[in-house]
Design a protein around this motif. Structure first.
Motif, PDB file in Angstrom:
ATOM      1  N   LYS A 121       0.857  -1.188   0.000  1.00  0.00           N
ATOM      2  CA  LYS A 121       0.000   0.000   0.000  1.00  0.00           C
ATOM      3  C   LYS A 121       0.892   1.237   0.000  1.00  0.00           C
ATOM      4  CE  LYS A 121      -3.670  -2.546   0.197  1.00  0.00           C
ATOM      5  NZ  LYS A 121      -4.515  -2.683  -1.026  1.00  0.00           N
ATOM      6  N   ASP A 123       2.529   4.415  -2.744  1.00  0.00           N
ATOM      7  CA  ASP A 123       2.565   5.084  -4.042  1.00  0.00           C
ATOM      8  C   ASP A 123       3.689   6.118  -4.027  1.00  0.00           C
ATOM      9  OD1 ASP A 123      -0.118   4.292  -5.590  1.00  0.00           O
ATOM     10  OD2 ASP A 123      -0.594   4.515  -3.455  1.00  0.00           O
ATOM     11  N   SER A 125       5.983   9.315  -6.514  1.00  0.00           N
ATOM     12  CA  SER A 125       6.015  10.230  -7.663  1.00  0.00           C
ATOM     13  C   SER A 125       6.830   9.608  -8.784  1.00  0.00           C
ATOM     14  CB  SER A 125       6.640  11.567  -7.250  1.00  0.00           C
ATOM     15  OG  SER A 125       5.909  12.140  -6.190  1.00  0.00           O
ATOM     16  N   ARG A 134       4.968   2.189 -14.789  1.00  0.00           N
ATOM     17  CA  ARG A 134       4.326   2.027 -13.489  1.00  0.00           C
ATOM     18  C   ARG A 134       4.561   0.589 -12.992  1.00  0.00           C
ATOM     19  NH1 ARG A 134      -0.346   5.250 -12.480  1.00  0.00           N
ATOM     20  NH2 ARG A 134      -1.517   3.352 -11.973  1.00  0.00           N
ATOM     21  N   LYS A 136       4.200  -2.235  -9.435  1.00  0.00           N
ATOM     22  CA  LYS A 136       3.723  -2.577  -8.093  1.00  0.00           C
ATOM     23  C   LYS A 136       4.748  -3.481  -7.410  1.00  0.00           C
ATOM     24  CE  LYS A 136      -1.183  -2.510  -9.444  1.00  0.00           C
ATOM     25  NZ  LYS A 136      -2.429  -3.313  -9.582  1.00  0.00           N
ATOM     26  N   THR A 148       5.265  -2.715   2.461  1.00  0.00           N
ATOM     27  CA  THR A 148       5.391  -1.256   2.333  1.00  0.00           C
ATOM     28  C   THR A 148       6.840  -0.812   2.435  1.00  0.00           C
ATOM     29  OG1 THR A 148       3.176  -0.941   3.257  1.00  0.00           O
ATOM     30  CG2 THR A 148       4.667   0.961   3.284  1.00  0.00           C
ATOM     31  N   GLN A 173       7.457   4.702 -11.705  1.00  0.00           N
ATOM     32  CA  GLN A 173       6.547   5.222 -10.695  1.00  0.00           C
ATOM     33  C   GLN A 173       5.920   4.058  -9.921  1.00  0.00           C
ATOM     34  OE1 GLN A 173       3.312   7.665 -12.123  1.00  0.00           O
ATOM     35  NE2 GLN A 173       2.759   8.356 -10.055  1.00  0.00           N
ATOM     36  N   VAL A 175       3.142   2.333  -7.780  1.00  0.00           N
ATOM     37  CA  VAL A 175       1.691   2.456  -7.607  1.00  0.00           C
ATOM     38  C   VAL A 175       1.183   1.261  -6.808  1.00  0.00           C
ATOM     39  CG1 VAL A 175       1.380   3.770  -9.741  1.00  0.00           C
ATOM     40  CG2 VAL A 175       1.206   1.268  -9.788  1.00  0.00           C
ATOM     41  N   SER A 176       0.045   1.441  -6.187  1.00  0.00           N
ATOM     42  CA  SER A 176      -0.549   0.347  -5.407  1.00  0.00           C
ATOM     43  C   SER A 176      -1.854  -0.151  -6.017  1.00  0.00           C
ATOM     44  CB  SER A 176      -0.802   0.807  -3.967  1.00  0.00           C
ATOM     45  OG  SER A 176      -1.689   1.914  -3.940  1.00  0.00           O
ATOM     46  N   SER A 177      -2.337   0.531  -7.041  1.00  0.00           N
ATOM     47  CA  SER A 177      -3.589   0.131  -7.687  1.00  0.00           C
ATOM     48  C   SER A 177      -3.585   0.595  -9.136  1.00  0.00           C
ATOM     49  CB  SER A 177      -4.784   0.730  -6.941  1.00  0.00           C
ATOM     50  OG  SER A 177      -4.714   2.144  -6.956  1.00  0.00           O
ATOM     51  N   ALA A 180      -0.476  -1.439 -14.187  1.00  0.00           N
ATOM     52  CA  ALA A 180       0.955  -1.520 -13.896  1.00  0.00           C
ATOM     53  C   ALA A 180       1.669  -2.165 -15.072  1.00  0.00           C
ATOM     54  CB  ALA A 180       1.204  -2.322 -12.626  1.00  0.00           C
TER      55      ALA A 180
END
Length: 296
Positions: A121, A123, A125, A134, A136, A148, A173, A175-177, A180
């Motif tokens: 969880k 995110d 920049s 992107r 995960k 995390t 970058q 991301v968590s959602s 990707a």
């Protein structure tokens, strides 16, 4: 006649007086000699016994005149912390290095986990220029590793000025959602073997792999590093990420460019440095790519 009898009787009384005096004196001399001999024998025995007991208790030879240097050396722990003082004043000798508790052993790495992954969880920049990929981060269950924390550590690696963003064409970058471009999974050795093996790759529970849109990081390497890499574990983790993400953006394996030179990040450093120096970054501090000869 009376006078002669008187002198003889007087002489006998004087002779008896001498005998009465000489006998006690002779007896006294005998007693003194006997006592002296007995005391000497007792003292010798006591001296030897005391010396042995003192050595067993670890006192130096200067405290026991009957002790020999070799016996003292055999009886005394010669480490600074255990060596006794020759006086009775307390010493302030610091403990020896051998007395210092050793560093704890490496963290035990489970051979297998639950096979299920938790998405971090977290995110971040976008970093870099050009194509922003992107990604995960996922961590297998049952391995006591924070997804995390791992995600933030990976994000720092990919955003480092000496990382792949230095090429001016690639960016990343966390991301968590949502969508990707690729996923970085940290998994136990058995799970790595399953994922990589399904793509025909043989990892033997030891190494990482890049399969499709997934970078698979072996928990064993993440936690313990590699005997070929001389540096902090955080640096070796940077090498893992940069090497596998390097494959994602089109780079292939490279060899050592020469003895004493930095190993390219695309070199399989876990298989040996071949004279190169361990290195975890694609670029040097001047922005020059650290390259080596192509390896099939």
């Amino acid at each position: 006649m009376a006078a002669q009898r008187s002198r003889r009787q007087h002489g006998r009384r004087r002779g008896k007086g001498r005998a009465a005096v000489v006998a006690p004196l002779a007896l006294g001399v005998v007693l003194v000699v006997a006592v002296s001999a007995g005391y000497a024998a007792w003292h010798k025995t006591q001296g030897t016994t005391t010396g042995s007991a003192v050595l067993d208790n670890g006192v130096t030879a200067t405290d026991t005149a009957t002790s020999s240097p070799s016996a003292t050396a055999d009886a005394i722990d010669d480490s600074p912390s255990a060596r006794p003082s020759t006086s009775h004043t307390p010493t302030t000798t610091p403990p020896s290095a051998s007395r210092t508790p050793s560093a704890p052993p490496p963290t035990a790495v489970p051979k297998s986990g639950t096979g299920k992954f938790t998405i971090a969880k977290a995110d971040g920049s976008a970093s870099g220029h050009g194509v922003i990929r992107r990604y995960k981060v996922e961590v297998e269950g049952g391995i006591m590793l924070s997804a995390t924390d791992a995600a933030h550590e990976i994000a720092d690696v990919l955003a480092n000025p000496r990382g792949w963003t230095a090429d001016g064409r690639d960016g990343f970058q966390l991301v968590s959602s949502g969508r990707a471009d690729f996923v970085i999974k940290i998994a136990t050795p058995d799970t790595v073997d399953d994922i990589c093996g399904a793509a025909g790759l043989l990892t033997r529970g030891e190494v990482n792999c890049d399969v499709g849109a997934t970078v698979v990081v072996n928990l064993k390497r993440w936690m313990l590093g590699s005997p070929e890499f001389d540096g902090p574990i955080e640096d070796y983790r940077a090498l893992i990420i940069n090497h596998e993400v390097g494959h994602r953006i089109g780079h292939h394996h490279e060899g050592c460019p020469g003895p004493g030179k930095p190993a390219p990040v695309m070199m399989q450093q876990i298989k040996g440095l071949k004279g190169c120096v361990a290195n975890q970054w694609p670029y040097d501090v001047h922005g020059h790519y650290i390259s080596g000869p192509p390896v099939a």
